[in-house]
Scaffold this motif. Structure first.
Motif, PDB file in Angstrom:
ATOM      1  N   GLN A  79       0.865  -1.196   0.000  1.00 33.72           N
ATOM      2  CA  GLN A  79       0.000   0.000   0.000  1.00 33.72           C
ATOM      3  C   GLN A  79       0.899   1.243   0.000  1.00 33.72           C
ATOM      4  N   TYR A  84      -2.865   2.871  -6.864  1.00 35.64           N
ATOM      5  CA  TYR A  84      -3.299   1.871  -7.852  1.00 35.64           C
ATOM      6  C   TYR A  84      -4.299   2.423  -8.867  1.00 35.64           C
ATOM      7  N   TYR A 100       1.832  -4.338  -7.864  1.00 34.21           N
ATOM      8  CA  TYR A 100       1.326  -4.846  -6.575  1.00 34.21           C
ATOM      9  C   TYR A 100       1.969  -6.197  -6.249  1.00 34.21           C
ATOM     10  N   LYS A 101       2.007  -7.059  -7.258  1.00 39.86           N
ATOM     11  CA  LYS A 101       2.532  -8.416  -7.046  1.00 39.86           C
ATOM     12  C   LYS A 101       4.029  -8.374  -6.694  1.00 39.86           C
ATOM     13  N   TYR A 148      -8.476  -1.388  -6.089  1.00 41.12           N
ATOM     14  CA  TYR A 148      -8.150  -2.593  -5.304  1.00 41.12           C
ATOM     15  C   TYR A 148      -9.038  -3.754  -5.753  1.00 41.12           C
ATOM     16  N   ILE A 153      -7.188  -7.038  -4.657  1.00 41.03           N
ATOM     17  CA  ILE A 153      -6.386  -6.839  -3.451  1.00 41.03           C
ATOM     18  C   ILE A 153      -7.308  -6.992  -2.248  1.00 41.03           C
ATOM     19  N   SER A 155      -9.055  -6.226   0.780  1.00 42.58           N
ATOM     20  CA  SER A 155      -9.164  -4.867   1.332  1.00 42.58           C
ATOM     21  C   SER A 155     -10.577  -4.555   1.818  1.00 42.58           C
ATOM     22  N   MET A 173      -5.723  -2.237   3.550  1.00 41.35           N
ATOM     23  CA  MET A 173      -5.144  -3.377   2.827  1.00 41.35           C
ATOM     24  C   MET A 173      -4.764  -4.416   3.883  1.00 41.35           C
TER      25      MET A 173
END
Ligand SMILES: Cc1cc2nc3c(=O)[nH]c(=O)nc-3n(C[C@H](O)[C@H](O)[C@H](O)COP(=O)(O)OP(=O)(O)OC[C@H]3O[C@@H](n4cnc5c(N)ncnc54)[C@H](O)[C@@H]3O)c2cc1C
Length: 509
Positions: A79, A84, A100-101, A148, A153, A155, A173
């Protein structure tokens, strides 16, 4: 006016850790990989490559772990503020998902190494929250939540957070983490030593020369001949005319470590708006230390530095019932034009000299991800993330606008410094204060130390000639253009500048 006493000198809590020390490099040597910089990037890369039997040499111009990594707040999270929704708009869903990954893979690696080497580093799983107390940011938070969801994600969207702060909304997150970065990295250094990595401190890289192989040239004239060079020096010590200084900008931030009468409810927090407020706790000798960070601004610009600490103190007093302010510190990190770090070859075609920089204050994950990507490059292992971090990428939107902004700001500060005909009176200078004045026509910065000794330097930055400004909080001369910093005696603390500020003779009255 502050009610609580700020510590007189800046010192990060993390640096209380006892660290190994290393001698200066005093001869020329050979290695498979030469790493410049002993922060999270350099040390993690050294660890990964030495595990694969590469002969690694790591040098640091100072002590290891005394750069930004020693002055962080060490949240381990994907985060990275509100990012994002912006990434999806500018580079598409697939690349945003990769970003993100990559951060989550970095978190996994940190966890794996902690388990594998039984590292006691106060590692804790925590949820991460971006909150806003400003109605004007509601739409951005809602859009971030939608991003997200698109990226799957884990969240939640909230109207309250566990911490007692007046907020409008927050995006949470799940399953992020925090740790003590130096307890963790100290153990990686021990593992590196077992794997044969050679460390040298007080050894500054000043250039790369090419014969058959790249040679790292040190300030003392020694050479490290290697097959691969990694510039993990925060600002790349070697540029190869890639103009990194014009493609990134430095931002300083401030941290207070306080004790509080309140019980911390868990979680790691950051707000969406300005001024930034970042909050987490870490175990201290007398109970939890609350790390209250924020007050970001461009290096060398803005109000007197001590005011930034005072504002954090006022915020902490208002909301967290301060018992004591135990530590204060500040540091800077670099942001790239499109907010994605530069990780990979320093310039197109130069495949065996790499940089890793521009982490935008999210270097625990970005720095670890960089180490993984660089190790994969050197071992010729495909890496699914490398492409989006390629330093030579060009994203027209929003890059061009941001590029113009960064460099217009530099031009403005260059001109402002040159038009500043400061002529302050030296006679009025108190102990532990600095003035800017003119000596024989040279704009001169003079600091009076505790023993009343005067230290006079030419304030013209040795990088590109802007005029440095006094940083009263850290007692340094900081450049408002590209973020170079110098001690009050003129030595370089951080680049892009490589040469010290010129000393100036103060004429006898
Ligand atoms: C106040 C603050 C709070 C932060 N909080 C977080 C957070 O909560 N979570 C997060 O993920 N990130 C955070 N960050 C960002 C993170 O700390 C940094 O991105 C990260 O530590 C950078 O690591 P690094 O290894 O690239 O650089 P550094 O740690 O700065 O290491 C670079 C090293 O290179 C050495 N060096 C420089 N030039 C030379 C040279 N020419 N020759 C030899 N050695 C050289 C330096 O001495 C230094 O030791 C924060 C940053 C700041 C400023």
């Amino acid at each position: 006016m502050s009610e609580n006493q700020l510590p007189q000198f800046p010192e990060p809590f993390w640096r209380e850790t006892e660290l190994p020390t290393f001698k200066k490099l005093d001869t020329s040597i050979k290695a498979d990989v030469g790493i410049v910089g002993g922060g999270i990037t350099g040390i993690t890369t050294a660890y990964l490559l030495s595990k694969q039997n590469f002969k690694v040499v790591l040098i640091d111009s100072d002590e290891i772990l005394n750069g930004t990594t020693g002055h962080t707040t060490a949240k381990i999270t994907a985060q990275h503020g509100l990012i994002y929704d912006e990434f999806i708009k500018h580079m598409g869903e697939e690349k945003a998902a990769k970003y993100y990954k990559a951060a989550m893979k970095a978190k996994e690696l940190i966890e794996k190494l902690i388990t594998e080497h039984k590292i006691d580093c106060d590692y804790e799983q925590q949820d991460a929250y971006v909150y806003t107390s400003d109605d004007g940011y509601m739409m951005q938070l809602e859009n971030e939540m939608k991003a997200y969801e698109k990226l799957q994600i884990s969240s939640e969207f909230l109207s309250e957070i566990p911490l007692k702060l007046p907020i409008k909304a927050a995006v949470k997150m799940h399953d992020q983490a925090q740790f003590h970065p130096l307890k963790y990295l100290k153990e990686l250094v021990q593992e590196c030593k077992k794997n044969g990595v050679l460390f040298y401190e007080n050894t500054t890289a000043v250039d790369i020369e090419y014969n058959k192989h790249p040679n790292i040239v040190t300030r003392d004239g020694h050479r490290i001949t290697c097959n691969h060079v990694i510039a993990a020096s925060h600002f790349p010590f070697y540029d190869k005319q890639s103009f990194y200084f014009a493609r990134m900008y430095p931002q300083r931030s401030y941290v207070l470590a306080i004790t509080s009468k309140l019980k911390f409810p868990g979680g790691m927090y950051i707000n969406a708006e300005n001024p930034t407020r970042s909050i987490r706790t870490t175990p201290g000798d007398k109970g939890p230390l609350w790390l209250i960070g924020g007050e970001s601004h461009k290096t060398g610009q803005g109000e007197s530095v001590i005011h930034h600490y005072e504002k954090l103190e006022q915020f902490s007093s208002k909301h967290f019932d301060i018992q004591d302010i135990v530590y204060r510190w500040s540091a800077q990190d670099l942001t790239t034009i499109d907010k994605v770090p530069y990780i990979g070859p320093v310039s197109k075609g130069e495949e065996n000299v790499y940089v890793a920089t521009g982490y935008r204050k999210w270097g625990m994950t970005n720095g670890t991800a960089a180490a993984m990507m660089l190790a994969d490059r050197i071992t010729e292992t495909p890496n699914e993330f490398a492409e989006i971090y390629e330093p030579s990428r060009f994203q027209p939107d929003p890059s061009v606008r941001k590029f113009m902004e960064i460099n217009a700001d530099v031009a403005k500060h260059m001109l402002k410094g040159k038009l500043d005909f400061s002529n302050n009176k030296l006679t009025e200078l108190k102990t532990d204060e600095a003035v800017v004045t003119r000596i024989n026509g040279t704009r001169t910065g003079i600091y009076k130390d505790k023993k009343e000794t005067l230290h006079a330097v030419d304030t013209t930055c040795t990088h590109l000639g802007c005029e440095v400004e006094w940083n009263s909080g850290d007692r340094s001369w900081d450049c408002p253009c590209h973020g170079s910093r110098f001690t009050y005696e003129g030595s370089v603390i951080e680049g892009p500048a490589k040469k010290p500020l010129a000393k100036v003779e103060i004429p006898n009255e």
